[in-house]
Design a protein around this motif. Structure first.
Motif, PDB file in Angstrom:
ATOM      1  N   ARG A  18     -14.428  -9.501  35.809  1.00 57.12           N
ATOM      2  CA  ARG A  18     -15.270  -9.564  37.010  1.00 57.12           C
ATOM      3  C   ARG A  18     -14.497  -8.923  38.153  1.00 57.12           C
ATOM      4  NH1 ARG A  18     -16.214 -14.117  34.025  1.00 57.12           N
ATOM      5  NH2 ARG A  18     -18.402 -14.736  33.758  1.00 57.12           N
ATOM      6  N   ILE A  20     -14.693  -7.107  42.239  1.00 53.67           N
ATOM      7  CA  ILE A  20     -15.376  -6.852  43.502  1.00 53.67           C
ATOM      8  C   ILE A  20     -14.687  -5.703  44.226  1.00 53.67           C
ATOM      9  CG2 ILE A  20     -16.031  -7.755  45.753  1.00 53.67           C
ATOM     10  CD1 ILE A  20     -16.096 -10.521  44.583  1.00 53.67           C
ATOM     11  N   SER A  60     -19.359  -5.801  41.430  1.00 49.04           N
ATOM     12  CA  SER A  60     -20.153  -5.865  42.658  1.00 49.04           C
ATOM     13  C   SER A  60     -19.405  -5.142  43.772  1.00 49.04           C
ATOM     14  CB  SER A  60     -20.422  -7.322  43.063  1.00 49.04           C
ATOM     15  OG  SER A  60     -19.215  -8.026  43.257  1.00 49.04           O
ATOM     16  N   TYR A  62     -19.081  -4.896  48.028  1.00 48.55           N
ATOM     17  CA  TYR A  62     -19.386  -5.445  49.356  1.00 48.55           C
ATOM     18  C   TYR A  62     -18.790  -4.558  50.439  1.00 48.55           C
ATOM     19  CZ  TYR A  62     -21.643  -9.832  48.134  1.00 48.55           C
ATOM     20  OH  TYR A  62     -22.548 -10.763  47.700  1.00 48.55           O
ATOM     21  N   ILE A  86     -25.092  -6.190  43.844  1.00 45.17           N
ATOM     22  CA  ILE A  86     -24.669  -6.817  42.594  1.00 45.17           C
ATOM     23  C   ILE A  86     -25.759  -6.545  41.558  1.00 45.17           C
ATOM     24  CG2 ILE A  86     -23.991  -8.950  41.446  1.00 45.17           C
ATOM     25  CD1 ILE A  86     -23.469 -10.136  44.240  1.00 45.17           C
ATOM     26  N   SER A  90     -27.149 -11.800  42.683  1.00 46.67           N
ATOM     27  CA  SER A  90     -26.119 -12.833  42.754  1.00 46.67           C
ATOM     28  C   SER A  90     -26.663 -14.139  42.178  1.00 46.67           C
ATOM     29  CB  SER A  90     -25.691 -13.053  44.209  1.00 46.67           C
ATOM     30  OG  SER A  90     -26.757 -13.635  44.954  1.00 46.67           O
ATOM     31  N   THR A  91     -25.789 -15.101  41.978  1.00 47.27           N
ATOM     32  CA  THR A  91     -26.240 -16.396  41.465  1.00 47.27           C
ATOM     33  C   THR A  91     -27.214 -17.064  42.433  1.00 47.27           C
ATOM     34  OG1 THR A  91     -24.238 -17.394  42.395  1.00 47.27           O
ATOM     35  CG2 THR A  91     -24.185 -16.786  40.062  1.00 47.27           C
ATOM     36  N   SER A  92     -27.017 -16.840  43.727  1.00 44.84           N
ATOM     37  CA  SER A  92     -27.902 -17.458  44.718  1.00 44.84           C
ATOM     38  C   SER A  92     -29.304 -16.834  44.717  1.00 44.84           C
ATOM     39  CB  SER A  92     -27.299 -17.341  46.121  1.00 44.84           C
ATOM     40  OG  SER A  92     -27.170 -15.981  46.511  1.00 44.84           O
ATOM     41  N   ASP A  93     -29.438 -15.643  44.121  1.00 43.85           N
ATOM     42  CA  ASP A  93     -30.755 -15.007  44.040  1.00 43.85           C
ATOM     43  C   ASP A  93     -31.635 -15.640  42.969  1.00 43.85           C
ATOM     44  OD1 ASP A  93     -30.108 -13.132  46.026  1.00 43.85           O
ATOM     45  OD2 ASP A  93     -29.203 -11.781  44.554  1.00 43.85           O
ATOM     46  N   ILE A 100     -33.426 -10.840  45.673  1.00 41.94           N
ATOM     47  CA  ILE A 100     -32.481  -9.723  45.575  1.00 41.94           C
ATOM     48  C   ILE A 100     -32.825  -8.661  46.609  1.00 41.94           C
ATOM     49  CG2 ILE A 100     -31.592  -7.907  44.067  1.00 41.94           C
ATOM     50  CD1 ILE A 100     -32.261  -9.733  41.687  1.00 41.94           C
ATOM     51  N   ARG A 103     -31.834  -9.764  50.154  1.00 37.27           N
ATOM     52  CA  ARG A 103     -30.390  -9.795  50.403  1.00 37.27           C
ATOM     53  C   ARG A 103     -29.775  -8.391  50.431  1.00 37.27           C
ATOM     54  NH1 ARG A 103     -26.416  -9.294  47.285  1.00 37.27           N
ATOM     55  NH2 ARG A 103     -27.678  -9.546  45.401  1.00 37.27           N
ATOM     56  N   GLU A 104     -30.205  -7.510  49.530  1.00 34.06           N
ATOM     57  CA  GLU A 104     -29.536  -6.214  49.387  1.00 34.06           C
ATOM     58  C   GLU A 104     -30.121  -5.121  50.278  1.00 34.06           C
ATOM     59  OE1 GLU A 104     -29.385  -4.917  45.361  1.00 34.06           O
ATOM     60  OE2 GLU A 104     -27.937  -6.458  44.748  1.00 34.06           O
TER      61      GLU A 104
END
Length: 334
Positions: A18, A20, A60, A62, A86, A90-93, A100, A103-104
């Motif tokens: 993983r 970033i 991902s 940022y 991402i 993301s997990t929060s999506d 998504i 956020r993006e």
């Protein structure tokens, strides 16, 4: 001297592949060979990895970017200082396309444009020796041959470049901005889009006010004709105003997919005198020989009607792969 024995390799293994990327405003970090090599290991992997079977990684990106985020559920606003892309969200999506998108959508498009021009073989290093070793590692040279002159072109370079550019071209920020681009800008995005190795769910929602609002029929047709061949599930909504060319391109592309397991077509009508049943029979014919699709969802569409039910039945009887067919609001009920 072997890049595969550098310290960051241990970090990649501990992080279970993983990674970033923190991107500066000029995307300079994407021009350095060391950064590109690390991303290569995540996107493409390497047979020289110490693990018996290199795992598919998660990458991902940022960047610092002040913007106002509006919560999808209740329109609450929040000032944010960074935004990221991402693949798959993301997990929060929660895997929800609208989340998504929300956020993006603020990711700076100028950084995506820069990313679409990045080439691994052009990456620079403070030490020419490092650059040579990294390129030779990527093309598969043995440790004893790391000092050889690396090739200027290679399939491994192309594989990485396609995956790298495709990762950005598949993002919400890229696609929604490409809609208003000139033909040159649009074509650059969808070319990269088509060559990416994006997996998982791909959602195309053509609803009014969405990211494809204002997309012409010609560009919508080009978009579906350039869908990444590697996706596992495809969900298309609200394409109610496109003609036969759109459907021809979509059906042909679905047939070309390498491993798609699920196809969902929702709230879609066929423009033309003959309605959707003729197009539906084209889809049925394709499905009769398809060997990957296991689940088909047709919701609120005119692709099946009373005049075509028998032909659909004959086509599906020839299919030995599909195990689930879900119909809702089709034909005369739509």
């Amino acid at each position: 001297d072997d890049p595969m024995r550098c310290r960051f390799m241990k970090a990649i293994r501990i992080a279970r592949s993983r990674y970033i990327s923190i991107l500066d405003k000029e995307a300079i970090s994407f021009t350095t060979i060391w950064n590109l090599f690390q991303i290569y290991l995540i996107l493409v992997g390497s047979k020289k990895a110490e693990e018996e079977e290199p795992k598919e990684g998660l990458w991902s990106t940022y960047t610092a970017h002040t913007h106002t985020y509006k919560e999808l559920d209740n329109n609450d606003e929040e000032e944010r200082k960074a935004v990221g892309v991402i693949l798959g969200g993301s997990t929060s999506d929660l895997g929800i396309f609208d989340r998504i998108t929300t956020r993006e959508s603020s990711f700076p498009y100028e950084l995506i444009e820069k990313a679409l021009s990045i080439s691994l073989e052009d990456g620079w290093a403070a030490s020419e020796k490092d650059r040579v070793h990294i390129l030779n590692t990527i093309v598969g040279c043995s440790v004893e041959n790391l000092n050889a002159v690396p090739p200027t072109r290679h399939g491994k370079y192309e594989e990485f470049n396609n995956n790298f550019r495709g990762s950005f071209a598949s993002s919400v920020a890229a696609l929604q901005n490409a809609v208003t681009e000139s033909d040159r800008g649009w074509n650059k995005v969808i070319k990269a889009f088509s060559k990416g190795a994006v997996r998982g769910l791909m959602v195309l929602d053509f609803k009014s006010g969405g990211i494809f609002d204002g997309l012409t029929g010609a560009r919508a047709t080009q978009l579906v004709a350039h869908l990444p061949l590697t996706i596992d599930r495809l969900h298309i909504w609200n394409a109610e105003y496109y003609g036969i060319e759109f459907w021809d391109a979509l059906i042909e592309r679905v047939q070309q997919f390498h491993n798609v397991k699920e196809l969902t077509i929702e709230k879609m009508l066929v423009v033309g005198e003959d309605g959707g049943q003729d197009v539906g029979l084209m889809l049925a014919k394709m499905l009769s020989t398809n060997t990957t699709i296991e689940r088909l969802n047709l919701w609120n569409t005119d692709l099946i009607g009373t005049d075509s039910v028998e032909q659909w039945g004959d086509a599906l009887m020839k299919n030995n792969t599909m195990t689930e067919l879900n119909l809702k609001g089709i034909g005369d009920d739509w």
